[in-house]
Scaffold this motif. Sequence first.
Motif, PDB file in Angstrom:
ATOM      1  N   ALA A   1     113.666  19.951 -28.642  1.00 26.61           N
ATOM      2  CA  ALA A   1     113.779  18.524 -28.384  1.00 26.61           C
ATOM      3  C   ALA A   1     113.535  17.743 -29.674  1.00 26.61           C
ATOM      4  O   ALA A   1     112.735  18.133 -30.512  1.00 26.61           O
ATOM      5  N   ILE A   2     114.264  16.657 -29.821  1.00 22.37           N
ATOM      6  CA  ILE A   2     114.114  15.766 -30.974  1.00 22.37           C
ATOM      7  C   ILE A   2     113.887  14.360 -30.440  1.00 22.37           C
ATOM      8  O   ILE A   2     114.528  13.944 -29.479  1.00 22.37           O
ATOM      9  N   GLU A   3     113.013  13.636 -31.108  1.00 20.07           N
ATOM     10  CA  GLU A   3     112.687  12.277 -30.712  1.00 20.07           C
ATOM     11  C   GLU A   3     112.779  11.399 -31.963  1.00 20.07           C
ATOM     12  O   GLU A   3     112.204  11.733 -32.996  1.00 20.07           O
TER      13      GLU A   3
ATOM     14  N   GLY B   1     104.073  -4.986 -26.809  1.00 20.28           N
ATOM     15  CA  GLY B   1     103.500  -5.659 -27.957  1.00 20.28           C
ATOM     16  C   GLY B   1     104.491  -5.810 -29.083  1.00 20.28           C
ATOM     17  O   GLY B   1     104.371  -6.670 -29.929  1.00 20.28           O
ATOM     18  N   GLY B   2     105.489  -4.996 -29.097  1.00 19.50           N
ATOM     19  CA  GLY B   2     106.578  -5.019 -30.066  1.00 19.50           C
ATOM     20  C   GLY B   2     107.816  -4.496 -29.372  1.00 19.50           C
ATOM     21  O   GLY B   2     107.868  -4.440 -28.153  1.00 19.50           O
ATOM     22  N   GLN B   3     108.810  -4.129 -30.124  1.00 16.13           N
ATOM     23  CA  GLN B   3     110.039  -3.576 -29.558  1.00 16.13           C
ATOM     24  C   GLN B   3     110.131  -2.122 -29.997  1.00 16.13           C
ATOM     25  O   GLN B   3     110.075  -1.836 -31.194  1.00 16.13           O
ATOM     26  N   ILE B   4     110.272  -1.214 -29.047  1.00 13.39           N
ATOM     27  CA  ILE B   4     110.344   0.209 -29.354  1.00 13.39           C
ATOM     28  C   ILE B   4     111.706   0.722 -28.905  1.00 13.39           C
ATOM     29  O   ILE B   4     112.070   0.610 -27.736  1.00 13.39           O
ATOM     30  N   PHE B   5     112.464   1.259 -29.853  1.00  9.96           N
ATOM     31  CA  PHE B   5     113.809   1.793 -29.600  1.00  9.96           C
ATOM     32  C   PHE B   5     113.741   3.296 -29.825  1.00  9.96           C
ATOM     33  O   PHE B   5     113.381   3.742 -30.906  1.00  9.96           O
ATOM     34  N   THR B   6     114.110   4.079 -28.802  1.00  5.50           N
ATOM     35  CA  THR B   6     113.900   5.520 -28.843  1.00  5.50           C
ATOM     36  C   THR B   6     115.123   6.272 -28.343  1.00  5.50           C
ATOM     37  O   THR B   6     115.803   5.828 -27.429  1.00  5.50           O
ATOM     38  N   VAL B   7     115.348   7.446 -28.932  1.00  2.00           N
ATOM     39  CA  VAL B   7     116.292   8.403 -28.373  1.00  2.00           C
ATOM     40  C   VAL B   7     115.609   9.767 -28.372  1.00  2.00           C
ATOM     41  O   VAL B   7     114.926  10.138 -29.323  1.00  2.00           O
ATOM     42  N   LEU B   8     115.786  10.480 -27.279  1.00  2.00           N
ATOM     43  CA  LEU B   8     115.268  11.842 -27.130  1.00  2.00           C
ATOM     44  C   LEU B   8     116.440  12.766 -26.865  1.00  2.00           C
ATOM     45  O   LEU B   8     117.315  12.453 -26.074  1.00  2.00           O
ATOM     46  N   MET B   9     116.447  13.896 -27.521  1.00  2.00           N
ATOM     47  CA  MET B   9     117.411  14.929 -27.194  1.00  2.00           C
ATOM     48  C   MET B   9     116.651  15.945 -26.367  1.00  2.00           C
ATOM     49  O   MET B   9     115.638  16.479 -26.826  1.00  2.00           O
ATOM     50  N   GLU B  10     117.092  16.161 -25.160  1.00  2.00           N
ATOM     51  CA  GLU B  10     116.381  17.086 -24.275  1.00  2.00           C
ATOM     52  C   GLU B  10     116.848  18.507 -24.464  1.00  2.00           C
ATOM     53  O   GLU B  10     117.926  18.786 -24.852  1.00  2.00           O
TER      54      GLU B  10
ATOM     55  N   ASN C   1     110.244  13.111 -34.524  1.00  2.00           N
ATOM     56  CA  ASN C   1     109.420  14.208 -34.018  1.00  2.00           C
ATOM     57  C   ASN C   1     110.324  15.333 -33.552  1.00  2.00           C
ATOM     58  O   ASN C   1     111.341  15.087 -32.911  1.00  2.00           O
ATOM     59  N   THR C   2     109.964  16.548 -33.884  1.00  2.00           N
ATOM     60  CA  THR C   2     110.671  17.707 -33.351  1.00  2.00           C
ATOM     61  C   THR C   2     109.675  18.517 -32.550  1.00  2.00           C
ATOM     62  O   THR C   2     108.482  18.544 -32.859  1.00  2.00           O
ATOM     63  N   HIS C   3     110.170  19.132 -31.517  1.00  3.49           N
ATOM     64  CA  HIS C   3     109.320  19.902 -30.610  1.00  3.49           C
ATOM     65  C   HIS C   3     109.842  21.327 -30.529  1.00  3.49           C
ATOM     66  O   HIS C   3     111.041  21.560 -30.699  1.00  3.49           O
ATOM     67  N   PRO C   4     108.970  22.295 -30.271  1.00  5.79           N
ATOM     68  CA  PRO C   4     109.375  23.704 -30.228  1.00  5.79           C
ATOM     69  C   PRO C   4     110.500  23.991 -29.236  1.00  5.79           C
ATOM     70  O   PRO C   4     111.255  24.929 -29.413  1.00  5.79           O
ATOM     71  N   THR C   5     110.642  23.154 -28.230  1.00  3.75           N
ATOM     72  CA  THR C   5     111.677  23.382 -27.221  1.00  3.75           C
ATOM     73  C   THR C   5     113.037  22.856 -27.661  1.00  3.75           C
ATOM     74  O   THR C   5     113.918  22.671 -26.841  1.00  3.75           O
TER      75      THR C   5
ATOM     76  N   LEU D   1     121.874  12.099 -34.434  1.00  2.00           N
ATOM     77  CA  LEU D   1     121.235  12.485 -33.171  1.00  2.00           C
ATOM     78  C   LEU D   1     120.600  13.864 -33.177  1.00  2.00           C
ATOM     79  O   LEU D   1     119.495  14.030 -32.687  1.00  2.00           O
ATOM     80  N   SER D   2     121.275  14.849 -33.688  1.00  2.00           N
ATOM     81  CA  SER D   2     120.749  16.213 -33.576  1.00  2.00           C
ATOM     82  C   SER D   2     120.221  16.771 -34.890  1.00  2.00           C
ATOM     83  O   SER D   2     119.959  17.964 -34.991  1.00  2.00           O
ATOM     84  N   ASP D   3     120.054  15.908 -35.885  1.00  2.00           N
ATOM     85  CA  ASP D   3     119.650  16.386 -37.205  1.00  2.00           C
ATOM     86  C   ASP D   3     118.456  15.582 -37.730  1.00  2.00           C
ATOM     87  O   ASP D   3     118.627  14.555 -38.393  1.00  2.00           O
ATOM     88  N   PRO D   4     117.233  16.041 -37.456  1.00  2.00           N
ATOM     89  CA  PRO D   4     116.053  15.283 -37.888  1.00  2.00           C
ATOM     90  C   PRO D   4     115.944  15.131 -39.402  1.00  2.00           C
ATOM     91  O   PRO D   4     115.467  14.113 -39.891  1.00  2.00           O
ATOM     92  N   ASP D   5     116.409  16.117 -40.159  1.00  2.00           N
ATOM     93  CA  ASP D   5     116.356  16.006 -41.621  1.00  2.00           C
ATOM     94  C   ASP D   5     117.284  14.897 -42.115  1.00  2.00           C
ATOM     95  O   ASP D   5     116.928  14.126 -43.011  1.00  2.00           O
ATOM     96  N   ALA D   6     118.462  14.805 -41.526  1.00  2.00           N
ATOM     97  CA  ALA D   6     119.400  13.746 -41.896  1.00  2.00           C
ATOM     98  C   ALA D   6     118.861  12.378 -41.483  1.00  2.00           C
ATOM     99  O   ALA D   6     119.033  11.390 -42.206  1.00  2.00           O
ATOM    100  N   ALA D   7     118.195  12.310 -40.338  1.00  2.00           N
ATOM    101  CA  ALA D   7     117.597  11.044 -39.889  1.00  2.00           C
ATOM    102  C   ALA D   7     116.513  10.598 -40.866  1.00  2.00           C
ATOM    103  O   ALA D   7     116.432   9.423 -41.236  1.00  2.00           O
ATOM    104  N   ARG D   8     115.684  11.526 -41.287  1.00  2.00           N
ATOM    105  CA  ARG D   8     114.636  11.188 -42.260  1.00  2.00           C
ATOM    106  C   ARG D   8     115.255  10.718 -43.582  1.00  2.00           C
ATOM    107  O   ARG D   8     114.821   9.731 -44.169  1.00  2.00           O
ATOM    108  N   ALA D   9     116.280  11.413 -44.048  1.00  2.00           N
ATOM    109  CA  ALA D   9     116.954  11.018 -45.289  1.00  2.00           C
ATOM    110  C   ALA D   9     117.581   9.631 -45.146  1.00  2.00           C
ATOM    111  O   ALA D   9     117.509   8.813 -46.073  1.00  2.00           O
TER     112      ALA D   9
END
Length: 148
Positions: free
Chosen positions: A89-91, A139-148, A83-87, A48-56
Amino acid sequence: MKLYAALAFALLVSASAHAEDDPSSEEATRAVNALAIERFGNICRANLSDPDAARAAAEAAGFTFVGTGTGIDERANLTFQINTHPTRAIECIIVRGRVGADYSARDDFFRSLGFTHQRGVAQIAIDGETYVFMHVKMGGQIFTVLME
C-alpha cells in the motif's frame, strides 16, 4: 487507523511549522487551497504507484524534507507526506495548514480529479489498481490518495 495517525501527524507538522500564516479572506484561502490541489495533482496523482517519483516531484516543487517521507514548503504553507506499507500500500498526502476563512476545498479537489465523491471519499480503479482519494477538513485541508 494508521491513515488517521498519518493525517494527524501531517496536520500537526504543517500547523506548527506555519503558525503565523492565517489568511483571513475567503479569496486568499481559495488561492492557497488551489495551490495545494495543484500540488496534489502534480505530485500524488501523477505518481500514483511510485513513491520515489512522488518524493522527487515534491522536492522539485520546493518541499524540503525533514524526515524520510515528510516534506515542508514553508512559502506555500504545505506539507507533503509519502508512506509505504509492507502490504504494497502507498499513501500520498498534501496538507494545507490552518485555514482562515471557513471554506472547504472538497468539491474543488474532486472536480480537479474528475471524480464524484461520497462525503469526501472516492474509490477509483486506475490501470487495474484500486485507489482511494480522500479530503478531510481537520483544522486545515488534507488531500490524500491511498493505493490499496
